[in-house]
Scaffold this motif. Structure first.
Motif, PDB file in Angstrom:
ATOM      1  N   VAL A  43     -20.787  13.375  -2.591  1.00 14.53           N
ATOM      2  CA  VAL A  43     -21.027  13.881  -3.936  1.00 14.53           C
ATOM      3  C   VAL A  43     -22.380  14.583  -3.994  1.00 14.53           C
ATOM      4  CG1 VAL A  43     -21.206  13.269  -6.383  1.00 14.53           C
ATOM      5  CG2 VAL A  43     -19.658  11.991  -4.881  1.00 14.53           C
ATOM      6  N   SER A  44     -22.379  15.760  -4.609  1.00 18.24           N
ATOM      7  CA  SER A  44     -23.615  16.510  -4.821  1.00 18.24           C
ATOM      8  C   SER A  44     -23.925  16.564  -6.307  1.00 18.24           C
ATOM      9  CB  SER A  44     -23.480  17.937  -4.275  1.00 18.24           C
ATOM     10  OG  SER A  44     -23.303  17.931  -2.875  1.00 18.24           O
ATOM     11  N   LEU A  45     -25.204  16.730  -6.624  1.00 14.77           N
ATOM     12  CA  LEU A  45     -25.648  16.899  -8.001  1.00 14.77           C
ATOM     13  C   LEU A  45     -26.162  18.322  -8.146  1.00 14.77           C
ATOM     14  CD1 LEU A  45     -26.172  15.408 -10.728  1.00 14.77           C
ATOM     15  CD2 LEU A  45     -28.499  14.988  -9.911  1.00 14.77           C
ATOM     16  N   VAL A  46     -25.666  19.043  -9.147  1.00 11.56           N
ATOM     17  CA  VAL A  46     -26.022  20.448  -9.301  1.00 11.56           C
ATOM     18  C   VAL A  46     -26.414  20.711 -10.752  1.00 11.56           C
ATOM     19  CG1 VAL A  46     -23.601  21.112  -9.697  1.00 11.56           C
ATOM     20  CG2 VAL A  46     -25.241  22.827  -8.890  1.00 11.56           C
ATOM     21  N   TYR A  47     -27.415  21.555 -10.935  1.00  8.26           N
ATOM     22  CA  TYR A  47     -27.849  21.936 -12.281  1.00  8.26           C
ATOM     23  C   TYR A  47     -27.237  23.272 -12.676  1.00  8.26           C
ATOM     24  CZ  TYR A  47     -30.559  23.881 -16.070  1.00  8.26           C
ATOM     25  OH  TYR A  47     -30.901  24.452 -17.260  1.00  8.26           O
ATOM     26  N   ALA A  48     -26.806  23.352 -13.938  1.00 10.29           N
ATOM     27  CA  ALA A  48     -26.321  24.620 -14.490  1.00 10.29           C
ATOM     28  C   ALA A  48     -26.854  24.786 -15.900  1.00 10.29           C
ATOM     29  CB  ALA A  48     -24.793  24.664 -14.505  1.00 10.29           C
ATOM     30  N   HIS A  49     -27.406  25.961 -16.196  1.00 10.66           N
ATOM     31  CA  HIS A  49     -27.816  26.286 -17.556  1.00 10.66           C
ATOM     32  C   HIS A  49     -26.586  26.722 -18.343  1.00 10.66           C
ATOM     33  CE1 HIS A  49     -30.780  27.088 -20.600  1.00 10.66           C
ATOM     34  NE2 HIS A  49     -30.250  28.264 -20.837  1.00 10.66           N
ATOM     35  N   ARG A  50     -26.640  26.536 -19.634  1.00 12.30           N
ATOM     36  CA  ARG A  50     -25.448  26.849 -20.445  1.00 12.30           C
ATOM     37  C   ARG A  50     -25.053  28.324 -20.333  1.00 12.30           C
ATOM     38  NH1 ARG A  50     -28.012  26.186 -26.537  1.00 12.30           N
ATOM     39  NH2 ARG A  50     -29.463  27.941 -26.441  1.00 12.30           N
TER      40      ARG A  50
END
Length: 386
Positions: free
Chosen positions: A174-181
């Motif tokens: 499992v990876s954790l990824v950031y996304a802006h709206r």
């Protein structure tokens, strides 16, 4: 940051949250006014280091803040605690490029972060993922459905768990990824009409879009380490603080009612049954407070949180806080009776506190934690304590 500075910021945000709490609960509406206050006071940047414009706060200050906000609105306390959990993951594990891009925006109150970890078909298993990141022309393609995303429709950014890219990746990679709206298409589905925690507006959400590869937080497939060091510990500390604040606020309002002139006329303050129930409620809260403070000291010590005794302590905090805070308010409902214990318009606010706290045992299920604790306990034959 001084204690007085934090107290002043919290007083301002809590006043706004309290003013709108009844309406947001009744309408199951996200507390936008409270979020605006968290932005304007700088509290969204509580855990952002000062070099990025934040307040440079600590886990202890997070606990203080979550408890204070929970006293007036548990939804706001939980929203804030979960945001801070996400921020700390960025602070601790994001690459330097993402930190420089994102942390100043959080500190400026421009970025409220939501957590996307739930997934249909896997129950509450935090460390597995079905939806997979896809490498696409130097970017990462996201297509993710989550049945519960607290504040999802109002967030400025998201930390999303997904299976790592690659044909051979397993569900546990499992990876954790950031996304802006602005990088996502957000599609809410269904309605939000829960028993309690109504202002959390934890709707189902489908997120699709693309992000650059430096938006991966930590290593690809390394979310288990982030979960052990940040997500789990800060969730249990922050949630428990919000629950304790909710129950403590309820008890405080009850005591003020009982000691008021009207309360002295209505209630027999010499009643052994009443005094015993008040005592029991206070005992429950003191127990939670003591375990919360000890767990906080364990975190602050810098010791390895993967050791079974420390994992057991943090899990015990979550389980105990969920059970005892709800039970304390239930005791108070019984003690005060129908008019001030059960009705929505009572100044004690017990009815809303009881509904909100009923969610605590379900918010990452106590049953699931007990199963994990049974396995951990088998590894600690000496029964050592953190």
């Amino acid at each position: 940051m001084t204690g007085n500075d934090l107290a002043a910021r919290l007083a301002e945000a809590a006043e706004v949250a309290a003013r709108h709490a009844a309406r947001t609960d009744r309408a199951a509406e996200f507390p936008t006014e409270a979020l605006d206050a968290l932005r304007s006071t700088g509290l969204l940047g509580l855990l952002v280091p000062t070099e990025h414009g934040g307040l440079g706060g600590t886990a202890r200050e997070l606990v203080t803040a979550a408890e204070a906000l929970g006293r007036v609105d548990m939804s706001v306390g939980m929203i804030f605690a979960m945001h801070c959990q996400q921020v700390q993951a960025v602070v601790r594990f994001a690459g330097e490029r993402l930190r420089k891009e994102l942390l100043p925006r959080i500190a400026a109150g421009e970025c409220y972060l939501a957590s996307v970890t739930t997934e249909a078909g896997k129950g509450g298993h935090l460390l597995t993922a079905e939806a997979q990141l896809v490498d696409a022309d130097g970017q990462l393609k996201i297509d993710r459905f989550a049945p519960i995303v607290t504040g999802g429709s109002h967030a400025d950014g998201y930390l999303i768990t997904m299976r790592s890219p690659g044909a051979d990746a397993t569900a546990s990679e499992v990876s954790l990824v950031y996304a802006h709206r602005d990088q996502l298409t957000r599609t809410p589905s269904g309605d939000w009409q829960p028993m309690g925690m109504r202002a959390s507006h934890s709707v189902a959400l489908r997120l699709t879009g693309r992000v650059p590869d430096h938006h991966v937080i930590g290593e690809q497939g390394g979310f288990h380490h982030i979960a052990a060091q940040v997500f789990g510990p800060l969730a249990h500390l922050g949630w428990s603080a919000a629950w304790l604040g909710t129950a403590a606020g309820a008890l405080s309002r009850v005591l003020r009612l009982l000691r008021s002139p009207a309360g002295r006329e209505r209630f027999d303050l010499g009643s052994e049954l009443l005094l015993t129930r008040i005592s029991r409620a206070r005992q429950r809260l003191d127990t939670v407070h003591a375990l919360l403070q000890q767990s906080l000291r364990t975190l602050e010590s810098g010791a390895d949180l993967a050791v079974p005794a420390r994992q057991l302590q943090l899990n015990a905090l979550k389980i105990t806080a969920a059970e005892e805070c709800h039970a304390a308010v239930d005791d108070l409902v019984t003690a005060l009776g129908l008019r001030h214990g059960y009705l929505q318009d009572s100044p004690t606010g017990l009815e809303r506190a009881l509904r909100d706290l009923r969610s605590a045992a379900l918010n990452y299920s106590n049953d699931r934690l007990h199963l994990a604790d049974g396995r951990l306990a088998l590894r600690d034959q000496g029964v050592t304590f953190a």
